[in-house]
Design an enzyme around this catalytic site. Structure first.
Site, PDB file in Angstrom:
ATOM      1  CG  ASP A   1      -2.833  -0.559  -2.358  1.00 48.22           C
ATOM      2  OD1 ASP A   1      -2.717   0.563  -1.954  1.00 48.22           O
ATOM      3  OD2 ASP A   1      -3.494  -1.674  -1.709  1.00 48.22           O
TER       4      ASP A   1
ATOM      5  CB  SER B   1      -1.037   0.049   0.909  1.00 42.06           C
ATOM      6  OG  SER B   1      -1.902   1.145   1.168  1.00 42.06           O
TER       7      SER B   1
ATOM      8  CG  ASP C   1      -2.701   3.938  -1.528  1.00 46.19           C
ATOM      9  OD1 ASP C   1      -3.365   3.801  -2.589  1.00 46.19           O
ATOM     10  OD2 ASP C   1      -2.873   3.253  -0.946  1.00 46.19           O
TER      11      ASP C   1
ATOM     12  CG  ASP D   1      -6.321   0.864  -1.031  1.00 50.32           C
ATOM     13  OD1 ASP D   1      -5.505   2.019  -1.034  1.00 50.32           O
ATOM     14  OD2 ASP D   1      -6.454   0.131  -0.183  1.00 50.32           O
TER      15      ASP D   1
HETATM   16 MG    MG Z   1      -3.460   1.413  -0.199  1.00 46.50          MG
END
Ligand code: MG
Length: 454
Positions: A244, A98, A242, A246
């Site tokens: 990844d 992340s 960020d 999300d």
């Molecule tokens: Mg994330």
């Protein structure tokens, strides 16, 4: 990594030190034992160094337990989660750390709804992992077909577009700057923007596991160059993901980086006028301004513990959900899926701007103004818990939310005192309508906590 693998958000560790191929192989065996032979599992990863090494070892473990593995390769976490749900998979595994620094990687396990598995399920996987009790299948039953699953990004993008009015957004010809954090957000968000007729400038769009331009966490500081570009080029909107993708942190047309609870208040306010859901779910770390904005519209704000997985599961229990979010830019739009989704949130923001026909800076300026302060005090967990108790006693006559630490609400400000879940520190977040009130709150709180706080 002693006898706990999973932290607050999956398994995280230093690449090739904590997270070695051996660990990943064993985890693959444990995860495979948990899901059981014949389960269909979707596997993917973000751009991080070591991702391929970890995925390959994981897949070996999964295959050894008779799992049918479908490999998506590189993709954002919400794209994998959406495809697990949509493709009726039994679960998914994504290799990502992340927003952590580049030397970290991690592994998240998701269930059939695309939401990360519960704490209890994580404990079960840990139990198999540490006991070395794996359900390896007979050699004749090891799956040996390589299932590539290449359509995940396309399926996701198409379905995000179904949630908005494509023609309306196209007619606005928005100028948008997308900062992909040099990672997998680059594989979906610019495509969404393009299909919505935007003029797109992509920043940090090259896949770079060293994250050489900015850290993977989108913050006011890490997005300052992007914010400058938004303002200089007179763009309508900027967004920073960020690692990844999300999370979406927005930048308004004046180049101001908006914290996630601010942008979420704007989106929730818009959704409240359109949809019937009457509950908004967020963690106690979000600003009280969310209530100030939403309560007059008949929306109840449900305060929860910090952590997006808990928010997702709580939302599933209710049928009048409008949306959920975290102040870090994670926003959940349940009509699409019950998890944080950076690409979906970006499309929703464009829909809102198109429909309201107003600049984001105007909507931002309409929000209540607060002075904010965040403090971290090094403290043992037991001491931090005691401090929280003293705060509860001291402010007994005020409204207090005690679901995670203590959030004390005054007439024109609030403070959250909470032990960190990941490090030995006590976190204090405070906001007030005036500088004086903010100072008063902090002084009062520090006095009550005593000792290390002074
Ligand atoms: Mg994330």
């Amino acid at each position: 990594m002693e006898n706990r693998l999973f932290g607050t958000d999956g398994v995280r560790g230093l690449i090739n030190r904590d997270l070695t191929p051996d660990v990943a192989l064993r985890l693959g065996l444990a995860i495979g034992t948990f899901f059981g032979e014949g389960s269909r599992i979707l596997v993917g990863r973000d751009v991080r160094r070591g991702g391929k090494m970890i995925v390959n070892a994981l897949i070996s473990g999964l295959l050894s337990t008779g799992i049918e593995v479908y490999n998506c390769g590189l993709l954002p976490t919400p794209t994998l989660q959406y495809n697990v749900m949509k493709g009726r998979f039994d679960g998914g595994v994504i290799v990502t750390a992340s927003h952590n620094p580049p030397q970290y990687n991690g592994i998240k396990v998701v269930g059939s709804k695309g939401i990360e598995i519960t704490r209890e399920d994580e404990r079960e996987i840990e139990k198999y992992y540490f006991a070395g009790k794996f359900d390896r299948v007979d050699w004749r039953r090891i799956p040996d077909r390589d299932y590539m699953y290449e359509k995940a990004a396309e399926i996701y993008v198409n379905d995000v577009l179904k949630q908005v009015d494509v023609e309306l957004i196209k007619s606005k010809k928005f100028k948008v700057i997308i900062d992909c954090a040099n990672s997998v957000g680059a594989l979906t968000t610019p495509i969404i923007a393009k299909k919505l007729g935007c003029r797109v400038l992509t920043i940090n769009g090259n896949l770079d596991p060293d994250f050489s331009w900015r850290e993977p966490e989108p913050t006011v500081n890490s997005l300052k160059d992007t914010a400058l570009i938004v303002r200089q080029l007179n763009a309508d909107l900027g967004v920073g993901h960020d690692g990844d993708a999300d999370r979406s942190i927005f930048i308004d047309d004046r180049g101001r980086v908006m914290w996630g609870d601010r942008s979420a208040a704007i989106i929730a306010k818009y959704l409240a006028r359109k949809l019937s859901g009457r509950k908004v779910f967020t963690a106690v770390s979000s600003s009280l301004l969310v209530e100030e904005v939403l309560n007059p519209l008949g929306i109840e704000v449900v305060w929860l513990k910090v952590g997006s997985v808990g928010i997702s599961y709580e939302m599933l229990k209710h049928d009048d959900t409008l949306c959920g979010f975290e102040e870090n830019g994670g926003f959940i739009y349940p009509r699409h899926q019950y998890v944080r989704d950076g690409g979906m949130t970006f499309a929703l923001m464009l829909q809102l701007l198109a429909e309201e026909n107003r600049k984001l800076s105007e909507l931002y300026d309409e929000l209540p103004k607060y002075y904010s302060e965040k403090i971290k005090i090094p403290m043992e967990r037991s001491k931090a818990l005691e401090a929280v108790e003293r705060i509860k006693e001291h402010f007994i006559n005020e409204r207090i939310i005690t679901i995670d630490g203590a959030k004390v609400i005054f007439s024109d400000g609030w403070v959250l005192v909470r032990p960190s879940g990941t490090e030995p520190v006590l976190r204090i977040m405070a906001e007030a309508k005036t500088k004086e009130k903010l100072n008063w709150i902090l002084k009062e709180v520090k006095q009550v906590i005593g000792g290390e706080a002074n």
